[in-house]
Design an enzyme around this catalytic site. Sequence first.
Site, PDB file in Angstrom:
ATOM      1  N   ASP A 104       0.800  -1.224   0.000  1.00 40.64           N
ATOM      2  CA  ASP A 104       0.000   0.000   0.000  1.00 40.64           C
ATOM      3  C   ASP A 104       0.831   1.271   0.000  1.00 40.64           C
ATOM      4  OD1 ASP A 104      -2.676  -0.998  -0.116  1.00 40.64           O
ATOM      5  OD2 ASP A 104      -2.431  -1.727   1.930  1.00 40.64           O
ATOM      6  N   ASP A 165      -7.103  -4.527  -4.696  1.00 37.10           N
ATOM      7  CA  ASP A 165      -6.754  -3.210  -4.167  1.00 37.10           C
ATOM      8  C   ASP A 165      -5.448  -2.663  -4.753  1.00 37.10           C
ATOM      9  OD1 ASP A 165      -8.048  -5.125  -2.449  1.00 37.10           O
ATOM     10  OD2 ASP A 165      -8.062  -3.676  -0.816  1.00 37.10           O
ATOM     11  N   THR A 225     -12.229 -14.625  -1.510  1.00 38.83           N
ATOM     12  CA  THR A 225     -12.430 -13.291  -0.950  1.00 38.83           C
ATOM     13  C   THR A 225     -11.704 -13.177   0.384  1.00 38.83           C
ATOM     14  OG1 THR A 225     -14.090 -11.559  -0.578  1.00 38.83           O
ATOM     15  CG2 THR A 225     -14.528 -13.700   0.436  1.00 38.83           C
ATOM     16  N   ARG A 237     -16.295  -2.641  -2.372  1.00 40.60           N
ATOM     17  CA  ARG A 237     -15.132  -1.752  -2.444  1.00 40.60           C
ATOM     18  C   ARG A 237     -14.098  -2.313  -3.413  1.00 40.60           C
ATOM     19  NH1 ARG A 237     -13.894  -1.247   2.765  1.00 40.60           N
ATOM     20  NH2 ARG A 237     -11.786  -2.076   2.907  1.00 40.60           N
ATOM     21  N   TRP A 241     -12.344  -0.467  -6.499  1.00 45.70           N
ATOM     22  CA  TRP A 241     -10.894  -0.395  -6.741  1.00 45.70           C
ATOM     23  C   TRP A 241     -10.597  -0.772  -8.183  1.00 45.70           C
ATOM     24  CZ3 TRP A 241      -9.724   2.429  -3.033  1.00 45.70           C
ATOM     25  CH2 TRP A 241      -9.696   2.093  -1.681  1.00 45.70           C
TER      26      TRP A 241
END
Length: 385
Positions: A104, A165, A225, A237, A241
């Site tokens: 991230d 993500d 998931t 979400r 993304w």
Amino acid sequence: MRILLTFVLLSIIWSCSLQKNRNNQIEQIKDQLIKKDDIIDGRWPEYTVEGKWKFRKKVNWFSGFTGGELFLMYELTKDEELKRRALIHADSLLNYAGIDYTHDMGFIFLPTCVRAYNETGEEKYKKAALLAAEMLYKRFNTNGNFIRAWGKLGSEKKAGWIIIDTMMNLELLFWTYEVSGDQKYYDVALSHAQTTLKAAIRKDYSSYHVIEFDPETGEVLKKRTHQGFGDESTWARGQAWGVYGFTNSFKRTQDSVFLETAQKMADYYINKLPEDNVPFWDLDLAGEDVLKDASAGAVLASGLFDLAELSNGLLSDKYRNYAKKITQSLLENYTFKSSNRDTEQGLLIHAIYHHHKGWGMDESYPAGDYFFMEALNKYFKLINK
């Protein structure tokens, strides 16, 4: 002539009234953001409990978002106090650019150090952002052409896991390629986007959250998931993304397959939106007892504003209109101003951080607040043209 004059005057009055209302909305959110920054006071917020922030002890994927919100509000208002506060956040992250336990790095350093460098030209911010990009680059697995999501570099646990993500973090690599001229960053970002498209996007353009690869052979072992309702459902979400991330990848590479993917993922999403245009936390769920995830709506809205700019004709109009509708719905019914609780320390409420772990359930959390501010920034710029 008198009727025409009256109409013109009424139009002017109505326009002025709208502008005053918009200015009031921005001022209220700005005041709440400053209060939030004061409460955080240099700590790393995670999510609210009964409207009040709880904190983590170390830097995490949320750590760049408050600084990013301050920069976005500065962009809207030109209030120098907001810029001053935002730079404090960027400074607080300079010593963390070398962390090796997360993918991230884009979420952390794009809203803060990259933005601070763009605002000030100071080399310290550029240096930190480039180091963060190098740490992200080091997570690339050449056997499967993917960026590892979780776990410390060199560790075996989850070494072959990717998550949708990461599509959002590729922007840091593309930026680094532009700034440094080093092709390796572009190539890794492109390869990861191609791998995600092949492995994580279903035929109907819904998406898996997690793909598990064999890190030695690059073979796909499992599709599952982590935060969605089930392995074959579509986490709201995560799908957002994907819409936003593939839009960014098209913008950086001009590969039309990424644009088509973003558009078809957006179409899938739009067809699943409820009446108020704010999604349930998983797109395969619906009903009065199912929680909404306002943060997923904020990510989607911000991505749709960009997708509209890159699309043509009716598709462009469609994505822009839905981006506006979602943002308007969030602004009217999903902020601290609409809360019936005594305390709300966040900006965007009725969001979900992690449903399975019970974290931030129907609360605020930093990513929701940041992408709400991003969508709001684009929304107000559009309607003020």
